[in-house]
Enzyme design. Structure first.
Site, PDB file in Angstrom:
ATOM      1  N   ARG A 140       0.090  20.652 -24.663  1.00 43.26           N
ATOM      2  CA  ARG A 140       0.779  19.362 -24.688  1.00 43.26           C
ATOM      3  C   ARG A 140       0.052  18.413 -23.723  1.00 43.26           C
ATOM      4  NH1 ARG A 140       5.033  23.211 -24.470  1.00 43.26           N
ATOM      5  NH2 ARG A 140       6.335  23.213 -26.362  1.00 43.26           N
ATOM      6  N   LYS A 170       7.232  22.949 -21.240  1.00 44.35           N
ATOM      7  CA  LYS A 170       8.513  22.511 -21.788  1.00 44.35           C
ATOM      8  C   LYS A 170       9.557  23.612 -21.596  1.00 44.35           C
ATOM      9  CE  LYS A 170      10.398  20.185 -25.844  1.00 44.35           C
ATOM     10  NZ  LYS A 170      10.098  19.700 -27.206  1.00 44.35           N
ATOM     11  N   HIS A 189      -0.738  14.260 -29.366  1.00 49.09           N
ATOM     12  CA  HIS A 189      -0.028  15.398 -29.934  1.00 49.09           C
ATOM     13  C   HIS A 189      -0.594  15.810 -31.294  1.00 49.09           C
ATOM     14  CE1 HIS A 189       3.250  17.862 -28.552  1.00 49.09           C
ATOM     15  NE2 HIS A 189       3.751  17.955 -29.766  1.00 49.09           N
ATOM     16  N   ARG A 200      -2.746  18.757 -30.921  1.00 49.96           N
ATOM     17  CA  ARG A 200      -1.986  20.015 -30.832  1.00 49.96           C
ATOM     18  C   ARG A 200      -1.540  20.468 -32.223  1.00 49.96           C
ATOM     19  NH1 ARG A 200       1.617  23.141 -27.457  1.00 49.96           N
ATOM     20  NH2 ARG A 200       3.713  23.291 -28.349  1.00 49.96           N
ATOM     21  N   HIS A 207       6.650  27.728 -27.972  1.00 44.83           N
ATOM     22  CA  HIS A 207       7.877  27.392 -28.687  1.00 44.83           C
ATOM     23  C   HIS A 207       8.972  28.402 -28.356  1.00 44.83           C
ATOM     24  CE1 HIS A 207       5.512  25.087 -32.010  1.00 44.83           C
ATOM     25  NE2 HIS A 207       5.746  24.348 -30.938  1.00 44.83           N
ATOM     26  N   TYR A 246       4.520  24.544 -39.255  1.00 47.01           N
ATOM     27  CA  TYR A 246       3.089  24.361 -39.512  1.00 47.01           C
ATOM     28  C   TYR A 246       2.627  25.071 -40.777  1.00 47.01           C
ATOM     29  CZ  TYR A 246       2.832  22.423 -34.805  1.00 47.01           C
ATOM     30  OH  TYR A 246       3.005  21.637 -33.701  1.00 47.01           O
TER      31      TYR A 246
END
Length: 469
Positions: A277, A302, A408, A411, A434, A443
């Site tokens: 990120r 995150k 982003h 990424r 995640h 994805y």
């Protein structure tokens, strides 16, 4: 006290007083407000004090109203700018020391007035008790509530970005309430409900944006005003739209790198090569890059989680050469006795000299020092995300890439290209950080697989037409 009467109470509290606030600049610096807001308040307050000096008047609510009438008539500002001026004056009067006729103002508000000759700085038990009663009785201004909210966020370890976001929504809510004061008189929950309805119907924000605004306002009531909001009721939900994520082809990624200035190439390649990120990339420390193990330790990602990602082999030599140049910059700071870099949590108090050590230095430091928005210390920070984003955008235009290119997107492209190369979902989830596998599964829809495209009959029609000709 009802939310909509807070500002009326503050105005009533100082209406009959002449205010002298000599140390307002130092009080503003200690307020905990964002630096840009402090700068805005400083400009407005100095303008107001200059206005008073030209008229040989003392600061009062009456003179402030006259000043606002003059400023609006002469400058004809936009509504948001006028609210900024009012915010600055509200802060000035709500934080100014009390001068005279305070007892009368308190009695007008229905608050028990204490003895007028009491020294509120008295450290005796009697003075302490009077001071506590005074603080409990005094109405809480909006500026003071914001300061409480900021202090609570810092105690809870929330990021500076969260401070900015919550402060933005609280200011928007305040402007909304001020503009509709007569129509929204009643329970605070009704004001919040109307605010959320307006976001959905007038501003047409998404559900995520509306939820963010709701969280900010609820937190403001709980931590700033220190009261429960109560029942909000049903409100109009924001729009729910499914958007496909933008992904660059590998040829486009290569072309983008070629058109990036050398200053930003290593950043972009590392973000794409490791799937980081933007904030994770910019806040990397020297000690978090492990060349021997060929991996990078991402700290406080995150959800405040740490994880390891792979360091691409092709970037080992360029990154080592880059850190040699960065070390010279670190030595310059040490020679000039500049303050050390920012340390997370309470590490700067636990290890006061750690910020000056090489291992804690930024892997991608800024060229010049800047003021820390929280502590006010002028020190060297990492590269600014906006500058990095601007460089990517300009490179995409030069490369002729018509897709929307953001930090982003690199990424997203990393995740998609990994799946196309056969990486399993679970491994990709760990690399991306995640919390849920469902987030990573998105994805799969972006992966280009042979034979999965829907055949079109156009080719047959076009070839038949050509044969007839």
């Amino acid at each position: 006290m009802n939310l909509l009467t807070i500002e009326r109470a503050v105005s009533l509290y100082v209406f009959m007083q002449m205010v002298v606030f000599k140390n307002w600049t130092s009080a503003l610096q200690r307020s905990g407000l964002p630096v840009r807001r402090q700068q805005s308040y400083t400009i407005t307050i100095r303008w107001y004090l200059g206005y008073l000096a030209s008229r040989r008047e003392a600061a009062s609510v009456t003179s402030a109203r006259e000043f606002m009438q003059m400023a609006v008539a002469s400058k004809q500002p936009h509504g948001w700018l006028e609210e900024c001026w009012k915010d600055a004056l509200r802060w000035f009067f709500s934080n100014a020391p009390i001068r005279k006729e305070a007892g009368q103002a308190r009695s007008l508000m229905g608050v028990e007035a204490g003895p007028s000759n009491v020294n509120h700085n008295d450290a005796s038990p009697q003075g302490e008790g009077i001071r506590k009663r005074r603080d409990a009785a005094s109405p809480l201004s909006w500026a003071q509530a914001e300061e409480r909210m900021v202090a609570a966020m810092r105690r809870e370890g929330k990021s500076y970005r969260t401070e900015q976001t919550y402060g933005h929504w609280v200011h928007r809510f305040r402007r909304f309430v001020s503009a509709r004061r007569a129509a929204l008189a009643g329970k605070p929950g009704e004001s919040v409900q109307a605010f959320l309805d307006a976001l959905a119907t007038q501003d047409r924000v998404s559900v995520a944006t509306q939820r963010q605004a709701l969280n900010a306002v609820v937190y403001f009531f709980r931590a700033g005003l220190q009261r429960e909001l109560g029942e909000i009721g049903e409100f109009r939900r924001g729009r729910v739209a499914k958007r496909e994520r933008e992904v660059l082809a590998q040829s486009e990624v290569s072309c983008l790198f070629d058109h990036l200035p050398e200053k930003w190439q290593l950043l972009a390649k590392l973000q794409y090569g490791a799937g980081l990120r933007k904030e994770e990339l910019l806040t990397l420390r020297v000690k978090d890059i492990h060349f021997e193990e060929r991996r990078i330790l991402v700290r406080q990602g995150k959800g405040d989680k740490d994880r390891y990602v792979a360091l691409p082999e092709v970037l080992v030599a360029p990154l080592q050469a880059h850190l040699k140049r960065v070390r010279r910059l670190h030595q310059q700071d040490r020679d000039s006795q500049a303050p050390g870099v920012y340390l997370p949590n309470a590490l700067d108090r636990k290890y006061p000299c750690a910020g000056q050590e090489w291992r804690w230095f930024w892997a991608f430091p800024a060229a010049h020092a800047s003021t820390d928005p929280r502590s006010g210390v002028e020190r060297r920070h990492h590269q600014h995300g906006a500058s990095y984003q601007r460089a990517l955008k300009e490179a995409a235009e030069l490369a002729g890439i018509t897709k929307r290119v953001t930090t982003h997107v690199l990424r997203h492209s990393f995740a998609t290209h990994c799946l196309e190369r056969g990486t399993d979902l679970r491994s990709l989830q760990d690399v991306l950080g995640h919390a849920s596998l469902e987030t990573t599964q998105v994805y799969l829809h972006l992966v280009r697989k042979p034979g999965r495209t829907l055949p079109t009959p156009l080719a047959a029609c076009v070839s038949s037409d050509l044969l007839e000709r």
